[in-house]
Enzyme design. Sequence first.
Site, mmCIF file in Angstrom:
data_model
loop_
_atom_site.group_PDB
_atom_site.id
_atom_site.type_symbol
_atom_site.label_atom_id
_atom_site.label_comp_id
_atom_site.label_asym_id
_atom_site.label_seq_id
_atom_site.Cartn_x
_atom_site.Cartn_y
_atom_site.Cartn_z
ATOM 1 N N ARG A 1 -1.232 -0.859 -8.647
ATOM 2 C CA ARG A 1 -2.456 -0.429 -8.294
ATOM 3 C C ARG A 1 -2.617 1.052 -8.335
ATOM 4 O O ARG A 1 -1.697 1.938 -7.524
ATOM 5 C CB ARG A 1 -2.640 -1.067 -6.901
ATOM 6 C CG ARG A 1 -4.191 -0.382 -6.509
ATOM 7 C CD ARG A 1 -4.500 -0.467 -4.987
ATOM 8 N NE ARG A 1 -4.193 -1.785 -4.534
ATOM 9 C CZ ARG A 1 -3.839 -2.205 -3.236
ATOM 10 N NH1 ARG A 1 -3.734 -1.287 -2.421
ATOM 11 N NH2 ARG A 1 -4.119 -3.671 -3.030
ATOM 12 N N ASP B 1 0.776 -1.029 0.158
ATOM 13 C CA ASP B 1 0.026 -0.046 -0.105
ATOM 14 C C ASP B 1 0.973 1.161 -0.015
ATOM 15 O O ASP B 1 2.017 1.186 0.496
ATOM 16 C CB ASP B 1 -0.904 0.018 1.563
ATOM 17 C CG ASP B 1 -1.881 -0.939 1.115
ATOM 18 O OD1 ASP B 1 -2.274 -1.487 0.064
ATOM 19 O OD2 ASP B 1 -2.617 -1.028 2.391
HETATM 20 P P1 FDA Z 1 -14.182 9.023 -5.437
HETATM 21 O O1 FDA Z 1 -13.472 9.303 -4.259
HETATM 22 O O2 FDA Z 1 -14.308 10.182 -6.595
HETATM 23 O O3 FDA Z 1 -15.549 8.037 -5.488
HETATM 24 C C1 FDA Z 1 -16.097 7.643 -6.646
HETATM 25 C C2 FDA Z 1 -17.528 6.976 -5.801
HETATM 26 O O4 FDA Z 1 -17.102 6.111 -5.037
HETATM 27 C C3 FDA Z 1 -17.999 8.042 -4.846
HETATM 28 O O5 FDA Z 1 -18.999 9.082 -5.511
HETATM 29 C C4 FDA Z 1 -18.769 7.104 -4.106
HETATM 30 O O6 FDA Z 1 -20.045 6.690 -4.587
HETATM 31 C C5 FDA Z 1 -17.894 5.699 -3.871
HETATM 32 N N1 FDA Z 1 -17.119 6.016 -2.683
HETATM 33 C C6 FDA Z 1 -15.677 6.396 -2.668
HETATM 34 N N2 FDA Z 1 -15.225 6.446 -1.498
HETATM 35 C C7 FDA Z 1 -16.277 6.053 -0.679
HETATM 36 C C8 FDA Z 1 -16.332 5.836 0.797
HETATM 37 N N3 FDA Z 1 -15.405 6.164 1.666
HETATM 38 N N4 FDA Z 1 -17.697 5.673 1.216
HETATM 39 C C9 FDA Z 1 -18.735 5.380 0.544
HETATM 40 N N5 FDA Z 1 -18.594 5.424 -0.991
HETATM 41 C C10 FDA Z 1 -17.394 5.796 -1.681
HETATM 42 N N6 FDA Z 1 -5.342 5.210 -1.052
HETATM 43 C C11 FDA Z 1 -4.057 5.402 -0.485
HETATM 44 O O7 FDA Z 1 -3.395 6.553 -0.525
HETATM 45 N N7 FDA Z 1 -3.015 4.232 -0.646
HETATM 46 C C12 FDA Z 1 -3.426 3.043 -1.032
HETATM 47 O O8 FDA Z 1 -2.659 2.227 -0.549
HETATM 48 C C13 FDA Z 1 -4.650 2.795 -1.183
HETATM 49 N N8 FDA Z 1 -5.302 1.613 -1.394
HETATM 50 C C14 FDA Z 1 -6.422 1.192 -2.009
HETATM 51 C C15 FDA Z 1 -6.971 0.101 -2.565
HETATM 52 C C16 FDA Z 1 -8.096 0.085 -3.099
HETATM 53 C C17 FDA Z 1 -8.344 -1.490 -3.822
HETATM 54 C C18 FDA Z 1 -8.876 0.977 -3.232
HETATM 55 C C19 FDA Z 1 -10.148 0.722 -4.194
HETATM 56 C C20 FDA Z 1 -8.307 2.345 -2.629
HETATM 57 C C21 FDA Z 1 -7.402 2.374 -2.133
HETATM 58 N N9 FDA Z 1 -6.937 3.743 -1.669
HETATM 59 C C22 FDA Z 1 -5.615 4.025 -1.361
HETATM 60 C C23 FDA Z 1 -8.120 4.834 -1.345
HETATM 61 C C24 FDA Z 1 -8.144 5.746 -2.691
HETATM 62 O O9 FDA Z 1 -6.922 6.560 -2.619
HETATM 63 C C25 FDA Z 1 -9.240 6.690 -2.393
HETATM 64 O O10 FDA Z 1 -9.158 7.565 -1.467
HETATM 65 C C26 FDA Z 1 -10.488 6.002 -2.646
HETATM 66 O O11 FDA Z 1 -10.543 4.706 -3.342
HETATM 67 C C27 FDA Z 1 -11.726 6.675 -3.252
HETATM 68 O O12 FDA Z 1 -11.528 7.355 -4.377
HETATM 69 P P2 FDA Z 1 -12.270 6.929 -5.734
HETATM 70 O O13 FDA Z 1 -11.162 6.395 -6.713
HETATM 71 O O14 FDA Z 1 -13.114 5.574 -5.482
HETATM 72 O O15 FDA Z 1 -13.039 7.919 -6.246
#
Ligand code: FDA
Length: 309
Positions: A185, A135
């Site tokens: 990732r 991560d």
């Molecule tokens: P965005 O935040 O724009 O969300 C898109 C949509 O997803 C939202 O409109 C909502 O519907 C849904 N959603 C997103 N977050 C939500 C929440 N908390 N609760 C409810 N609904 C939500 N970060 C990091 O800094 N280091 C890391 O190692 C990782 N590892 C990691 C692994 C995996 C498998 C994932 C999916 C994510 C991470 N992250 C991470 C977290 C990442 O940086 C980010 O903060 C979240 O994925 C939210 O970003 P989205 O790309 O989903 O888009």
Amino acid sequence: MLGPVLLAASRSDRMRRVVASAPVTRPVVQRFIAGDDLHPALDTVRALVDSGLHITLDHLGEDVTDRATAQATRDAYLRLLETLADAGLAERAEVSVKLSAFGQALPDGGHDIALENVRPVAELASTHGTTVTLDMEDHTTVDSTLAVLRELRRDHPGTGAVIQSYLFRTEDDARALAVEGSRVRLVKGAYKEPASVAFQDRREVDRAYVRALRILFEGSGYPMVGSHDPRMIAIAQELAARTGRTPGQYEFQMLYGIRTAEQRRLADAGERMRVYVPYGADWYGYFMRRLAERPANLAFFLRSFAPGR
Ligand code: FDA
């Protein structure tokens, strides 16, 4: 506005004591955390695997400040890998690690301590035919984490890493990592970062995500699309079609408890979908980052303190 406050709180020991000790919060916490312990989490993992999903497991913990706790993290991951292998789950389930839980932040030689602690985890993962993904934490740790990745990949080329599109440096990192066999990732980024190193505007973070996605899909590594954002998912599918990749030559990843129906939909459509399943007692930092991402989660959380619940 609330996001930065919650991210600051995610690093506060005082807040940790208040929130993490309040039993009333548990049902809310359970939405995002698969259990306090490996065994309840394993039931969740098995159910997800049986329904066609892949898994990466996170034994929760971060910001470890003493050697003994760092070694305990290593031992917890070794037990986790043995358990996955015994349960016949190692083919579908890998592990995600935070190097700060392996001692990366220790004042004297933290980088080397983290490497020494995580190496046996990568070895055991290879023995059982599975992988480790590193991560990514706050920007001060990126160079060290990528250096640990290079070391581990010498003997365990399946070791993967995370890059965060909010950091200015990430396009260069994506280019360097888009090489044969390299599992990367891509996420937007979940920490509170200063304007000197990271985009602050969500639209800029999204545009940077698309640029890095393109680099990864056009390269020869293995892109892992870590996002719940429907636009990023659609763009990844377009890039896969354009670069001639089929499912299994890239994958989608989402967090446990978030957009569960979409996880199912993608898997049913033939995509490889991996769910990031966190478990363990040290859930505070992870949970607060999930609250910071979405104000609606905070309202839900606060309502759980209301009288009569
Ligand atoms: P965005 O935040 O724009 O969300 C898109 C949509 O997803 C939202 O409109 C909502 O519907 C849904 N959603 C997103 N977050 C939500 C929440 N908390 N609760 C409810 N609904 C939500 N970060 C990091 O800094 N280091 C890391 O190692 C990782 N590892 C990691 C692994 C995996 C498998 C994932 C999916 C994510 C991470 N992250 C991470 C977290 C990442 O940086 C980010 O903060 C979240 O994925 C939210 O970003 P989205 O790309 O989903 O888009």
